[in-house]
Design a protein around this motif. Structure first.
Motif, PDB file in Angstrom:
ATOM      1  N   VAL A  20       0.819  -1.216   0.000  1.00 25.24           N
ATOM      2  CA  VAL A  20       0.000   0.000   0.000  1.00 25.24           C
ATOM      3  C   VAL A  20       0.857   1.273   0.000  1.00 25.24           C
ATOM      4  N   PRO A  21       1.875   1.414   0.855  1.00 29.39           N
ATOM      5  CA  PRO A  21       2.652   2.669   0.816  1.00 29.39           C
ATOM      6  C   PRO A  21       3.381   2.889  -0.515  1.00 29.39           C
ATOM      7  N   SER A  22       3.939   1.849  -1.087  1.00 26.04           N
ATOM      8  CA  SER A  22       4.677   2.028  -2.341  1.00 26.04           C
ATOM      9  C   SER A  22       3.734   2.330  -3.507  1.00 26.04           C
ATOM     10  N   VAL A  23       2.565   1.717  -3.538  1.00 19.25           N
ATOM     11  CA  VAL A  23       1.609   2.005  -4.606  1.00 19.25           C
ATOM     12  C   VAL A  23       1.049   3.408  -4.431  1.00 19.25           C
ATOM     13  N   TRP A  24       0.809   3.819  -3.179  1.00 18.34           N
ATOM     14  CA  TRP A  24       0.318   5.176  -2.942  1.00 18.34           C
ATOM     15  C   TRP A  24       1.370   6.207  -3.355  1.00 18.34           C
ATOM     16  N   LEU A  25       2.645   5.900  -3.120  1.00 20.52           N
ATOM     17  CA  LEU A  25       3.712   6.791  -3.562  1.00 20.52           C
ATOM     18  C   LEU A  25       3.701   6.926  -5.087  1.00 20.52           C
ATOM     19  N   LEU A  26       3.425   5.843  -5.782  1.00 15.19           N
ATOM     20  CA  LEU A  26       3.315   5.917  -7.244  1.00 15.19           C
ATOM     21  C   LEU A  26       2.131   6.788  -7.667  1.00 15.19           C
ATOM     22  N   PHE A  27       1.001   6.676  -6.962  1.00 18.71           N
ATOM     23  CA  PHE A  27      -0.139   7.556  -7.244  1.00 18.71           C
ATOM     24  C   PHE A  27       0.246   9.026  -7.031  1.00 18.71           C
ATOM     25  N   LEU A  28       0.962   9.286  -5.947  1.00 16.78           N
ATOM     26  CA  LEU A  28       1.361  10.670  -5.661  1.00 16.78           C
ATOM     27  C   LEU A  28       2.347  11.193  -6.698  1.00 16.78           C
ATOM     28  N   LEU A  29       3.248  10.345  -7.161  1.00 17.12           N
ATOM     29  CA  LEU A  29       4.167  10.761  -8.213  1.00 17.12           C
ATOM     30  C   LEU A  29       3.428  11.025  -9.522  1.00 17.12           C
ATOM     31  N   ALA A  30       2.378  10.266  -9.778  1.00 21.99           N
ATOM     32  CA  ALA A  30       1.606  10.464 -10.999  1.00 21.99           C
ATOM     33  C   ALA A  30       0.819  11.777 -10.961  1.00 21.99           C
ATOM     34  N   GLU A  31       0.450  12.242  -9.784  1.00 18.42           N
ATOM     35  CA  GLU A  31      -0.295  13.497  -9.692  1.00 18.42           C
ATOM     36  C   GLU A  31       0.604  14.710  -9.489  1.00 18.42           C
ATOM     37  N   SER A  32       1.888  14.504  -9.356  1.00 18.05           N
ATOM     38  CA  SER A  32       2.798  15.627  -9.131  1.00 18.05           C
ATOM     39  C   SER A  32       2.795  16.648 -10.267  1.00 18.05           C
ATOM     40  N   PRO A  33       2.620  16.277 -11.556  1.00 19.36           N
ATOM     41  CA  PRO A  33       2.525  17.331 -12.584  1.00 19.36           C
ATOM     42  C   PRO A  33       1.330  18.256 -12.376  1.00 19.36           C
ATOM     43  N   LEU A  34       0.236  17.737 -11.845  1.00 19.65           N
ATOM     44  CA  LEU A  34      -0.934  18.567 -11.581  1.00 19.65           C
ATOM     45  C   LEU A  34      -0.634  19.594 -10.493  1.00 19.65           C
ATOM     46  N   VAL A  35       0.033  19.168  -9.450  1.00 26.98           N
ATOM     47  CA  VAL A  35       0.397  20.092  -8.370  1.00 26.98           C
ATOM     48  C   VAL A  35       1.444  21.092  -8.868  1.00 26.98           C
ATOM     49  N   LEU A  36       2.374  20.634  -9.693  1.00 26.25           N
ATOM     50  CA  LEU A  36       3.373  21.530 -10.264  1.00 26.25           C
ATOM     51  C   LEU A  36       2.712  22.586 -11.150  1.00 26.25           C
ATOM     52  N   LEU A  37       1.696  22.198 -11.894  1.00 27.27           N
ATOM     53  CA  LEU A  37       0.955  23.162 -12.707  1.00 27.27           C
ATOM     54  C   LEU A  37       0.269  24.205 -11.820  1.00 27.27           C
ATOM     55  N   GLY A  38      -0.279  23.778 -10.683  1.00 27.82           N
ATOM     56  CA  GLY A  38      -0.876  24.716  -9.737  1.00 27.82           C
ATOM     57  C   GLY A  38       0.149  25.691  -9.177  1.00 27.82           C
ATOM     58  N   VAL A  39       1.359  25.200  -8.912  1.00 25.83           N
ATOM     59  CA  VAL A  39       2.424  26.066  -8.414  1.00 25.83           C
ATOM     60  C   VAL A  39       2.823  27.080  -9.483  1.00 25.83           C
ATOM     61  N   LEU A  40       2.891  26.649 -10.739  1.00 27.70           N
ATOM     62  CA  LEU A  40       3.224  27.571 -11.820  1.00 27.70           C
ATOM     63  C   LEU A  40       2.141  28.633 -12.012  1.00 27.70           C
ATOM     64  N   PHE A  41       0.872  28.229 -11.917  1.00 29.11           N
ATOM     65  CA  PHE A  41      -0.223  29.205 -11.987  1.00 29.11           C
ATOM     66  C   PHE A  41      -0.107  30.215 -10.856  1.00 29.11           C
TER      67      PHE A  41
END
Length: 95
Positions: free
Chosen positions: A46-67
């Protein structure tokens, strides 16, 4: 000199990105816990798969930071514009 009032974009786009990132993080953890209870995933995975989910959503958060960076930069330009206008209006009143 180009003296134009800068347009400040609304904060809705950055809030949308951050909200979607939060929903994805919480939703993926809830899904993984549900999958663990059903026996679809091992508890140790569970922790390693959740980390993969979080890495997959990191571009979305990065886009929010750029905005956010873009909006704050435009807001600083607007404040400078207003400061210059205030100085110019004080200079005209003194005559």
């Amino acid at each position: 000199m180009n003296f134009v009032r800068p347009l400040v974009p609304p904060c809705a786009s950055e809030l949308l990105c951050f909200a979607m990132g939060g929903f994805v993080a919480v939703g993926s953890l809830a899904y993984l816990i549900w999958a663990d209870f059903r026996g679809l995933v091992e508890t140790t995975e569970v922790p390693s798969v959740w980390l993969l989910f979080l890495l997959a959503e990191s571009p979305l958060v990065l886009l929010g930071v750029l905005f956010r960076y873009h909006r704050i930069r435009k807001l600083a330009a607007l404040r400078e514009y207003e400061r210059v206008l205030l100085q110019l209006s004080k200079g005209v009143d003194d005559c």
